[in-house]
Design a protein around this motif. Structure first.
Motif, PDB file in Angstrom:
ATOM      1  N   SER A  73     116.791  70.842 -11.204  1.00 55.60           N
ATOM      2  CA  SER A  73     117.417  71.565 -10.091  1.00 55.60           C
ATOM      3  C   SER A  73     118.276  72.734 -10.565  1.00 55.60           C
ATOM      4  O   SER A  73     118.622  73.609  -9.775  1.00 55.60           O
ATOM      5  CB  SER A  73     118.262  70.601  -9.247  1.00 55.60           C
ATOM      6  N   ARG A  74     118.590  72.753 -11.845  1.00 55.22           N
ATOM      7  CA  ARG A  74     119.309  73.913 -12.396  1.00 55.22           C
ATOM      8  C   ARG A  74     118.429  75.161 -12.392  1.00 55.22           C
ATOM      9  O   ARG A  74     118.933  76.286 -12.433  1.00 55.22           O
ATOM     10  CB  ARG A  74     119.746  73.627 -13.843  1.00 55.22           C
ATOM     11  N   PHE A  75     117.107  74.954 -12.351  1.00 56.42           N
ATOM     12  CA  PHE A  75     116.174  76.066 -12.539  1.00 56.42           C
ATOM     13  C   PHE A  75     115.309  76.357 -11.311  1.00 56.42           C
ATOM     14  O   PHE A  75     114.511  77.285 -11.327  1.00 56.42           O
ATOM     15  CB  PHE A  75     115.266  75.779 -13.747  1.00 56.42           C
ATOM     16  N   THR A  76     115.482  75.563 -10.261  1.00 57.02           N
ATOM     17  CA  THR A  76     114.674  75.811  -9.064  1.00 57.02           C
ATOM     18  C   THR A  76     115.354  75.217  -7.840  1.00 57.02           C
ATOM     19  O   THR A  76     116.119  74.252  -7.940  1.00 57.02           O
ATOM     20  CB  THR A  76     113.267  75.199  -9.201  1.00 57.02           C
ATOM     21  N   GLU A  77     115.072  75.818  -6.688  1.00 61.54           N
ATOM     22  CA  GLU A  77     115.299  75.130  -5.420  1.00 61.54           C
ATOM     23  C   GLU A  77     114.037  74.323  -5.138  1.00 61.54           C
ATOM     24  O   GLU A  77     113.016  74.511  -5.790  1.00 61.54           O
ATOM     25  CB  GLU A  77     115.536  76.142  -4.298  1.00 61.54           C
ATOM     26  N   TRP A  78     114.133  73.435  -4.144  1.00 61.98           N
ATOM     27  CA  TRP A  78     113.015  72.529  -3.896  1.00 61.98           C
ATOM     28  C   TRP A  78     112.515  72.624  -2.462  1.00 61.98           C
ATOM     29  O   TRP A  78     113.262  72.972  -1.558  1.00 61.98           O
ATOM     30  CB  TRP A  78     113.432  71.082  -4.159  1.00 61.98           C
ATOM     31  N   ARG A  79     111.258  72.261  -2.293  1.00 60.84           N
ATOM     32  CA  ARG A  79     110.674  72.077  -0.969  1.00 60.84           C
ATOM     33  C   ARG A  79     110.258  70.615  -0.870  1.00 60.84           C
ATOM     34  O   ARG A  79     109.411  70.151  -1.632  1.00 60.84           O
ATOM     35  CB  ARG A  79     109.440  72.963  -0.807  1.00 60.84           C
ATOM     36  N   PRO A  80     110.856  69.856   0.062  1.00 59.38           N
ATOM     37  CA  PRO A  80     110.457  68.448   0.183  1.00 59.38           C
ATOM     38  C   PRO A  80     108.956  68.359   0.465  1.00 59.38           C
ATOM     39  O   PRO A  80     108.427  69.107   1.290  1.00 59.38           O
ATOM     40  CB  PRO A  80     111.266  67.934   1.383  1.00 59.38           C
ATOM     41  N   TYR A  81     108.274  67.489  -0.266  1.00 64.96           N
ATOM     42  CA  TYR A  81     106.832  67.341  -0.052  1.00 64.96           C
ATOM     43  C   TYR A  81     106.405  65.949  -0.472  1.00 64.96           C
ATOM     44  O   TYR A  81     106.680  65.523  -1.598  1.00 64.96           O
ATOM     45  CB  TYR A  81     106.042  68.385  -0.857  1.00 64.96           C
ATOM     46  N   GLU A  82     105.746  65.238   0.440  1.00 54.86           N
ATOM     47  CA  GLU A  82     105.197  63.920   0.125  1.00 54.86           C
ATOM     48  C   GLU A  82     103.676  64.034   0.124  1.00 54.86           C
ATOM     49  O   GLU A  82     103.067  64.383   1.136  1.00 54.86           O
ATOM     50  CB  GLU A  82     105.670  62.885   1.148  1.00 54.86           C
ATOM     51  N   HIS A  83     103.079  63.755  -1.026  1.00 48.95           N
ATOM     52  CA  HIS A  83     101.645  63.946  -1.209  1.00 48.95           C
ATOM     53  C   HIS A  83     100.862  62.827  -0.521  1.00 48.95           C
ATOM     54  O   HIS A  83     101.228  61.656  -0.609  1.00 48.95           O
ATOM     55  CB  HIS A  83     101.322  63.950  -2.713  1.00 48.95           C
ATOM     56  N   ARG A  84      99.801  63.230   0.159  1.00 50.62           N
ATOM     57  CA  ARG A  84      98.897  62.255   0.773  1.00 50.62           C
ATOM     58  C   ARG A  84      97.480  62.519   0.307  1.00 50.62           C
ATOM     59  O   ARG A  84      97.078  63.668   0.132  1.00 50.62           O
ATOM     60  CB  ARG A  84      99.001  62.309   2.298  1.00 50.62           C
ATOM     61  N   VAL A  85      96.762  61.422   0.103  1.00 51.33           N
ATOM     62  CA  VAL A  85      95.400  61.492  -0.430  1.00 51.33           C
ATOM     63  C   VAL A  85      94.489  60.661   0.462  1.00 51.33           C
ATOM     64  O   VAL A  85      94.900  59.618   0.984  1.00 51.33           O
ATOM     65  CB  VAL A  85      95.363  60.954  -1.887  1.00 51.33           C
ATOM     66  N   ARG A  86      93.260  61.127   0.644  1.00 55.02           N
ATOM     67  CA  ARG A  86      92.235  60.340   1.323  1.00 55.02           C
ATOM     68  C   ARG A  86      91.089  60.109   0.339  1.00 55.02           C
ATOM     69  O   ARG A  86      90.816  60.967  -0.518  1.00 55.02           O
ATOM     70  CB  ARG A  86      91.691  61.068   2.560  1.00 55.02           C
TER      71      ARG A  86
END
Length: 367
Positions: A73-86
């Motif tokens: 987090s010192r080097f980036t902001e984040w985008r919440p993302y939960e991966h889904r797979v089919r």
């Protein structure tokens, strides 16, 4: 120590985290990479249509390690993302990893959580000991689900039968009695807001760090003496394959842009265990949240030749690695760290953890 320069071979996670830690401690660091870019396999860039794509297949960040998440987090902001797979079986798409919805949809059932648990208990084939990936899956879900979702996928991915692979490979994939359809359940699941490459640029942006790209370690090794080397490449290559090659599995990526489609598929990744030569298709806009009129996808074709991506988890390969590891212990001025140097099927967060530990160890020795 501060007038010495440490050579870091590889600008992926292991090399970049080491570089930053050493630089912050006052060491001068020179990072080289044979590729024309930083960020290793996590490298992302805008394709020619302006869609942010992962050049070397999808990289989904997830960790339970708060310390590792805070570090990055010192080097980036984040985008919440939960991966889904089919997973597609006989032309129908099912939640994967297998959960209660998968069972109900596949077999026309109406199970609750207890019912799903009882179903798995009924169909599973108890294995003792659980030594291979086949054992893991049959022990958990039985033969039908094994053959539908795992057997052929594994054969494609590894070029081997699940019975020829160590248990840890399949143990990475959970089986659920609830309806949680997230691929990962880690506490921290997010994507670097502006992409991985930007995060690595920030990590390597330090007055004590110089970076040289498109340069091979063999050339630098011949012309320079360094006080210390941090090596993140394949350990067998470092020792000129003295005991022979360690097996790695590679991938060929087929990128495609679809100008007229806002979305190609419902989720980030769709697995094709039984059809096609590719294992899966990933659509990047799901991962990045990017708004764009078109969409870009990648198909992954596993192969033996090419860049080393995955150490092949088999007992004989582990034994060969141990021989190289004994040689590595004799190299007093070299730190071996990362997926290739440690012949470990690390996730990204695990590589960060390994690099932080290696940096701490190095700095305590130098102090």
């Amino acid at each position: 120590m501060h007038n010495q320069t440490t050579l870091i071979v590889g600008a992926g996670y292991a090399g970049s985290v080491m570089a930053r830690e050493l630089a912050d401690a006052g060491c001068r660091v020179h990072v080289i990479d044979k590729r024309p870019h930083i960020a290793g396999n996590a490298y992302d860039e805008l394709d020619e249509h302006g869609v942010l794509v992962h050049r070397y297949g999808p990289h989904i960040f997830h960790t339970n390690g708060e310390r590792i998440f805070e570090y990055l987090s010192r080097f980036t902001e984040w985008r919440p993302y939960e991966h889904r797979v089919r997973g597609v079986v006989d032309g129908v798409s099912y939640p994967f990893p297998i959960n209660r919805d998968t069972l109900n949809q596949l077999y026309g059932l109406d199970l609750d959580e207890a019912g799903a648990a009882a179903f798995f208990e009924r169909v599973r084939e108890p294995r003792e000991p659980v030594a291979t990936s086949e054992d893991v899956v049959l022990n958990a879900v039985g033969r039908d689900l094994y053959e539908k979702f795992f057997l052929n996928y594994t054969r494609k991915q590894w070029g081997l039968d699940p019975s020829q692979l160590k248990a840890g490979v399949a143990a990475r994939i959970p089986v659920r009695t609830n309806t949680d359809d997230r691929y990962f359940t880690d506490t921290f699941q997010a994507m670097p807001l502006h992409g991985y490459t930007r995060m690595f640029e920030a990590m390597l942006d330090h007055p004590n760090i110089t970076v040289e790209l498109s340069v091979d370690f063999a050339d630098v090794r011949a012309r320079n003496h360094h006080d210390h080397i941090v090596y993140t490449g394949p350990i067998d290559a470092y020792f000129n394959y003295r005991y022979g090659h360690l097996p790695y599995r590679s991938l060929r990526f087929e990128h495609e842009h679809l100008p007229a489609a806002d979305r190609y598929q419902d989720v980030g990744t769709v697995n094709y265990p039984n059809d096609h030569a590719y294992t899966r298709i990933t659509e990047f806009k799901h991962l990045t949240g990017q708004q764009h009129a078109g969409t870009s996808i990648v198909r992954e074709y596993p192969q033996d030749e090419g860049d080393p991506y995955y150490p092949v988890p088999r007992a004989e390969n582990e034994a060969l690695f141990k021989r190289y590891e004994e040689l590595a212990k004799l190299e007093a001025d070299v730190t071996f760290v990362g997926r290739l140097a440690q012949y470990r099927y690390y996730n990204m967060d695990q590589v960060v953890g390994a690099a932080l530990a290696a940096a701490k160890n190095f700095l305590s020795r130098e102090a």
